[in-house]
Design an enzyme around this catalytic site. Sequence first.
Site, mmCIF file in Angstrom:
data_model
loop_
_atom_site.group_PDB
_atom_site.id
_atom_site.type_symbol
_atom_site.label_atom_id
_atom_site.label_comp_id
_atom_site.label_asym_id
_atom_site.label_seq_id
_atom_site.Cartn_x
_atom_site.Cartn_y
_atom_site.Cartn_z
ATOM 1 C CD GLN A 194 -2.823 -1.444 0.314
ATOM 2 O OE1 GLN A 194 -3.614 -0.509 0.149
ATOM 3 N NE2 GLN A 194 -2.889 -2.567 -0.399
ATOM 4 C CB ALA A 235 -11.302 1.119 3.129
ATOM 5 C CG HIS A 236 -7.322 0.312 0.284
ATOM 6 N ND1 HIS A 236 -6.471 -0.686 -0.082
ATOM 7 C CD2 HIS A 236 -8.553 -0.243 0.330
ATOM 8 C CE1 HIS A 236 -7.149 -1.788 -0.253
ATOM 9 N NE2 HIS A 236 -8.405 -1.560 -0.018
ATOM 10 C CG ASN A 237 -7.062 3.393 -3.551
ATOM 11 O OD1 ASN A 237 -6.497 2.526 -2.886
ATOM 12 N ND2 ASN A 237 -6.450 4.075 -4.493
ATOM 13 C CB SER A 255 -12.115 1.760 -4.693
ATOM 14 O OG SER A 255 -10.743 1.428 -4.667
#
Lengths: 360, 360, 360
Positions: A194, A235-237, A255
């Site tokens: 990441q 969360a990520h993105n 995402s």
Amino acid sequence: MALGELAAALGRACEGDAGFAVRGVAPLESAAPGDLVFVRSQRYAAGLARSGAGAVIAPPGVDTGGRPTIRTERPDLDFARAVARLLGAAPPAPGIHPTAVVAADARVDASAAIGPHAVVGARSVVGARSAIHAGAVLYADVRVGADCVIHSGCVIREEVAIGDRVLLHPGVALGADGFGYTFDEAGRPVKIPQIGRVVIEDDVEIGANATVDRATLGETRVRRNAKIDNLCIVAHNCDMGEDVVMVGQSALAGSTTVGRGTIIMGQAATTGHLAIGAGSFLGGRAAVARDLPAGSRVWGAPAVDERLWRRTVAALNRLPEALRRLRAIERRVGLRQAGAVRAQRAEAERRSSGEPEPEE
Amino acid sequence: MALGELAAALGRACEGDAGFAVRGVAPLESAAPGDLVFVRSQRYAAGLARSGAGAVIAPPGVDTGGRPTIRTERPDLDFARAVARLLGAAPPAPGIHPTAVVAADARVDASAAIGPHAVVGARSVVGARSAIHAGAVLYADVRVGADCVIHSGCVIREEVAIGDRVLLHPGVALGADGFGYTFDEAGRPVKIPQIGRVVIEDDVEIGANATVDRATLGETRVRRNAKIDNLCIVAHNCDMGEDVVMVGQSALAGSTTVGRGTIIMGQAATTGHLAIGAGSFLGGRAAVARDLPAGSRVWGAPAVDERLWRRTVAALNRLPEALRRLRAIERRVGLRQAGAVRAQRAEAERRSSGEPEPEE
Amino acid sequence: MALGELAAALGRACEGDAGFAVRGVAPLESAAPGDLVFVRSQRYAAGLARSGAGAVIAPPGVDTGGRPTIRTERPDLDFARAVARLLGAAPPAPGIHPTAVVAADARVDASAAIGPHAVVGARSVVGARSAIHAGAVLYADVRVGADCVIHSGCVIREEVAIGDRVLLHPGVALGADGFGYTFDEAGRPVKIPQIGRVVIEDDVEIGANATVDRATLGETRVRRNAKIDNLCIVAHNCDMGEDVVMVGQSALAGSTTVGRGTIIMGQAATTGHLAIGAGSFLGGRAAVARDLPAGSRVWGAPAVDERLWRRTVAALNRLPEALRRLRAIERRVGLRQAGAVRAQRAEAERRSSGEPEPEE
């Protein structure tokens, strides 16, 4: 501060003694004669009548018993603004506590306050009047704007960028690795590095022990004036829109894009890679599994339109009774006999994959 | 690193210029000419055509526009491996920061890095090349293996044992007391002392602000290569199998055994003392209340077999309509008249224990 | 400690060798000859027979194989008390670690222990024999009573008052701002200043990374002997009753009052401004949206009476089958033909607001 001065600052009219000295604010029940209180509507008039408060913010038409009064159509909003003016927390004294560890190449504004045992990593920047409270940790290459408050227990990982007037409550973790794995030939999870970053725009507030993860590649972004409650996950993105409100223990999976002004109630969640349209409302515990157009209102798991959900919930509580009625009809129309019933039930049980047999 | 060298390290074939110098990795949209990207399938071919990327990891058959390409059936897996090779985070410099507090009888490997204000308690051990980041706290008798990364904000209570290559994100709490009470004669909760321990095996990763509690007696164990996301709970005396993946805000109640390779999606939970068979899949928000055989796939609360759940969810959204149809049938077959309906409804309402009256 | 001495302390009878020296406690499976174990009932008698334990706490009538035995109707309760006596954690040595930062006007009892890098703010008070573990932070005007344990990672904001014998596990955040906003004329969230406080009464225990927010005005209160598990939220202005048990990841929204002795199971939640009557039971994942009378037992989302919920859950799993039966009846009584079916289904689909078409 004099009440008249406060009214002027709020752009509102003041009834009665404009020179009344506001000494504090309080709830109706415990207000003292120097306190300012507010009432939302006529509904609270009786409580106000009993209150010891000396001054009131109230909507037009509510009897405030002759107390000096600021009149406004939005008592809650003006009370919030009044409290911010009256009691704005004194920022910690500027300067770097002798026990703080600040990297030689970090840049800390002279008006910023770095608390005891706080850590500011290599090349990190802390802007004017920002406070990094005791023990908070900024890794390398972190950027904190002006007038931020970062409470104790916060951990800001590498390369996180934070705008101005951002408020991070205790224990917030920004920039931890996103939760991304693929599976190897033997079916074992393998970490996807990441290596993206996190951007927190101006005026964002993030609650205690909430987490915003760094992107896999690219960035995770929380836009201007978004408000995130305790123990939430971004969360990520993800890309969280301006003015989004995200209530406790809710979560955005990876995402997910959330449009401006959306409200996400407590314990709600989305699956990944969704787009939630602007101005949507996700009810408490909603589990959203598909894109939503702007202005959607959804509840339930999986989440459906609010009206359908209300009808379904109401119908659900009648379901046991409906099944009894169904059996009565089957007997009436000759679709049910004792033997058939047993066979049918055995079949239903096989289908239900071992569920406990419901009572009848 | 040259692309050909990378391909060799991955055991894959390289098409085109094997001497291409990989300068970074990026998503398709923002890739620069020195960047390596990946595409999972033909579906991303148009994005790749528009991308500025200089090199690609792609499955056989996808047109990469003449770019130097590593061909593989598993682009995601090989990209993950490539990124780990290309960008493996430089570990902090070895040594104990002068502000760290390390007990005289603790043993810290000379190659380990102990950050500012970190604390290593009595008799604790930190293995080779492990990093204990700023402010992390190891109580007494903690054992950390080699090549671990323990981020700031982590708290590791007494006697917790951590294997090699374990990665703990900020704010992880290991070894807090399990939540165990009994009730005294007056019905008041009385704490059951929690005197067991926690064992974290090799290659485990635990997300920000997650918690793994110590056992009442005996141990709580997280087995090799399990991956736990942010804000999860592993309660006392659980035994989490190898390669288990546990997504954000999910929870295992006490004494739950989870078989190898199980996937637990976000906000799912189990009640205590369950055995979840290997290779199971617990859907998002699943609430598992009984043992599951290996390979189970469950959803819902209480969780049921995935196929039943899908049918039930679909049927549920038709329930209001079905109740209308049921009434039409009752009228047709003479099981419903106006008077009877009212009586029946009153009865249903009594049964529903004060639920708000559903609209019809 | 001799078993007879222990029995006397518990007020119970001892069978067999009262001089047996208890060296430790253990689960049945791993007990050594010096260990004391307990069995709840006859059900564990076989396990006891195989156990290496030297002494037992058991209910009357269970054969303990001639081992010295403490007899009691409440083996779990007496075992908990026995463990607390036998193994009560040695408190850290009194004194202030040289790296701790204690404000000049703070008052720390000479018998209290302030760990490395802990911070005690201006005018804060720490009572007799209390331990503030490494790195924990007390802001200004905090009051901690006697015999408290505040673990590393805890952050206690300004003016929080903590009683005696309170146990805070790692990462607890007390007194963070409540999550309160109003909306300005443009619909943007505007922070309502949170200027109330938090009161934690005697004998409360709060789990790792849980949060209790300060009140908007007035106070948030957690009453005597309440037990809160990891990652729970108690929002602003809540009043949690004595002896309440709140299991992991559950949440009380703002201004909720919970009556004495209520049990709130994991991941349950309430909407704000509710009153939950004393002695209630909120099942796992219950979502309570209205006031509950004392002694309520509820499950589901929205939560309903336990009996209704059980019937509904059971009925729900038969719903797909019931819809098939409904169609069969409609055909029998002439309420359904092929053409009508298609029209009806199209209509149902329009109503269901775009839900995925259910299989049949």
